[in-house]
Design a protein around this motif. Structure first.
Motif, short mmCIF file in Angstrom:
data_model
loop_
_atom_site.label_atom_id
_atom_site.label_comp_id
_atom_site.label_asym_id
_atom_site.label_seq_id
_atom_site.Cartn_x
_atom_site.Cartn_y
_atom_site.Cartn_z
N SER A 29 -9.67 -3.15 1.71
CA SER A 29 -8.29 -3.38 2.11
C SER A 29 -7.33 -2.31 1.64
N ILE A 30 -7.66 -1.56 0.58
CA ILE A 30 -6.75 -0.56 0.04
C ILE A 30 -6.85 0.72 0.86
N ARG A 31 -5.72 1.12 1.42
CA ARG A 31 -5.67 2.33 2.22
C ARG A 31 -4.88 3.45 1.54
N VAL A 32 -3.98 3.07 0.63
CA VAL A 32 -3.12 4.06 -0.03
C VAL A 32 -3.09 3.79 -1.53
N ILE A 84 12.52 1.35 -2.73
CA ILE A 84 11.81 2.63 -2.80
C ILE A 84 10.33 2.45 -2.50
N PHE A 85 9.75 1.32 -2.90
CA PHE A 85 8.35 1.04 -2.59
C PHE A 85 8.17 0.80 -1.10
N HIS A 86 9.09 0.06 -0.50
CA HIS A 86 8.98 -0.22 0.94
C HIS A 86 9.14 1.04 1.78
N LEU A 87 10.03 1.94 1.35
CA LEU A 87 10.17 3.21 2.06
C LEU A 87 8.89 4.03 1.99
N GLU A 105 6.33 2.59 4.38
CA GLU A 105 6.63 2.91 5.79
C GLU A 105 6.08 4.28 6.18
N LYS A 106 6.09 5.22 5.25
CA LYS A 106 5.58 6.56 5.54
C LYS A 106 4.09 6.55 5.86
N HIS A 107 3.39 5.56 5.35
CA HIS A 107 1.94 5.45 5.59
C HIS A 107 1.61 4.38 6.63
N ALA A 108 2.62 3.66 7.08
CA ALA A 108 2.43 2.59 8.07
C ALA A 108 1.40 1.57 7.58
N VAL A 109 1.57 1.13 6.32
CA VAL A 109 0.67 0.13 5.76
C VAL A 109 1.48 -1.04 5.23
N ASP A 110 0.83 -2.18 5.09
CA ASP A 110 1.44 -3.35 4.48
C ASP A 110 1.30 -3.26 2.96
N PRO A 111 2.15 -3.97 2.20
CA PRO A 111 2.11 -3.87 0.74
C PRO A 111 0.74 -4.17 0.14
N GLU A 112 0.03 -5.16 0.70
CA GLU A 112 -1.26 -5.53 0.13
C GLU A 112 -2.35 -4.49 0.38
#
Length: 238
Positions: A4-7, A173-176, A179-186
C-alpha cells in the motif's frame, strides 16, 4: 504495508543531514570575525538565546509568491531571529555585515554533512520503485543545500513551509505534498526526528509516521521509531 505504501516522505535537516558542528558554533565563529567580543560563556549563551528567539518568533510563513520577494521575506525573518539572539548576548557594530555572511553560510553545503545512511537508504527505496519526497520547515535555501550535498535528484518532490504557506505540524503542508504524488494519506509514510512536527503532524494528516531516533532517546512506547534510515525497508516489508 509493503503493497500500500507508494511514497516515503522525509524531513530534511537532522534527518537526512546535520549541521557541520553546531548552529551556535557557526554563528559564534562568524560573529567574532565581525567584532563580537567573545567570553567563556558565549557559546552557551547563544545556544540558549536561539531557543528563546525561536519560541518568540512567528511561523516563517509569508504571503509573497514572487521568488525574489519570498527570499527577501525569509531573509528578514532570519534577520529578526539572529538580531534577537545577539541583542541578548551582546550586539556589535558590524552586525549587518555579519548577518549577511552567516546567512549565506547556511546555504552552502560546506555547513552541512550527510548522515552515513542517507544516500544508501534513498537509493534502496528508489530501486524498490518507491517515490520519495521532502516535507520540511526549512526555507528556500534547502534547494541549494540538497544540490550541493548531491541528493536533490533522488527526490521526486520537495515541499517547504515558506512555499506551502503552512508549516509542520499543520496538516496543510502534508496534504499539499500528497497532492504532488496523487496519493491518499494511507499510501504514504513520513519520517523525521521531531515527535511534534513529524510524527504528530503526519499522523493527524492521515499518513503513517515514523520517528527517526538516532540516539535512542524515545520515551513514548506508542511512537513507532527507528535508529537508522536503513531500517525503512524492514518497516515496508512487515
Amino acid at each position: 504495508m509493503n503493497e500500500s505504501i507508494r511514497v516515503v516522505f522525509f524531513d530534511a535537516a537532522d534527518t537526512l543531514f546535520h549541521v557541520n558542528g553546531s548552529v551556535a558554533e557557526i554563528y559564534l565563529a562568524h560573529a567574532v570575525q565581525f567584532g563580537f567580543q567573545q567570553s567563556p560563556g558565549s557559546l552557551d549563551a547563544i545556544t540558549q538565546a536561539f531557543g528563546r528567539a525561536f519560541r518568540d518568533a512567528p511561523p516563517a510563513l509569508f504571503a509573497e509568491t514572487d521568488p525574489v520577494k519570498l527570499k527577501d521575506s525569509e531573509r528578514l525573518w532570519w534577520f529578526d531571529i539572529v538580531h534577537n539572539v545577539f541583542y541578548r548576548v551582546g550586539m556589535f557594530e558590524r552586525f549587518d555585515d555579519f548577518f549577511g555572511e552567516v546567512f549565506k553560510a547556511f546555504e552552502s553545503p560546506e555547513s552541512w554533512r550527510l548522515f552515513p545512511d542517507t544516500v544508501p537508504s534513498l537509493q534502496d527505496l528508489r530501486n524498490r520503485k518507491i517515490e520519495l519526497g521532502i516535507i520540511s520547515n526549512f526555507d528556500s535555501r534547502l534547494f541549494s543545500v540538497m544540490r550541493g550535498l548531491g541528493i536533490a535528484d533522488l527526490f521526486d518532490t520537495i515541499t517547504i513551509s515558506s512555499l506551502a504557506k503552512a508549516a509542520k505540524p499543520a496538516q496543510k503542508i502534508f496534504h499539499l505534498a500528497l497532492e504532488k504524488h496523487a496519493v491518499d494519506p494511507e499510501e504514504a509514510i513520513h519520517i523525521g526526528d521531531s515527535i511534534r512536527d513529524d510524527v504528530q503532524g503526519a499522523t493527524q494528516a492521515g499518513l503513517h509516521a515514523i520517528l527517526l531516533d538516532r540516539q535512542g532517546r524515545k520515551t513514548d512506547p506508542q511512537v513507532r521509531s527507528i535508529r537508522s534510515l536503513k531500517e525503512i525497508p524492514e518497516i515496508l516489508e512487515r
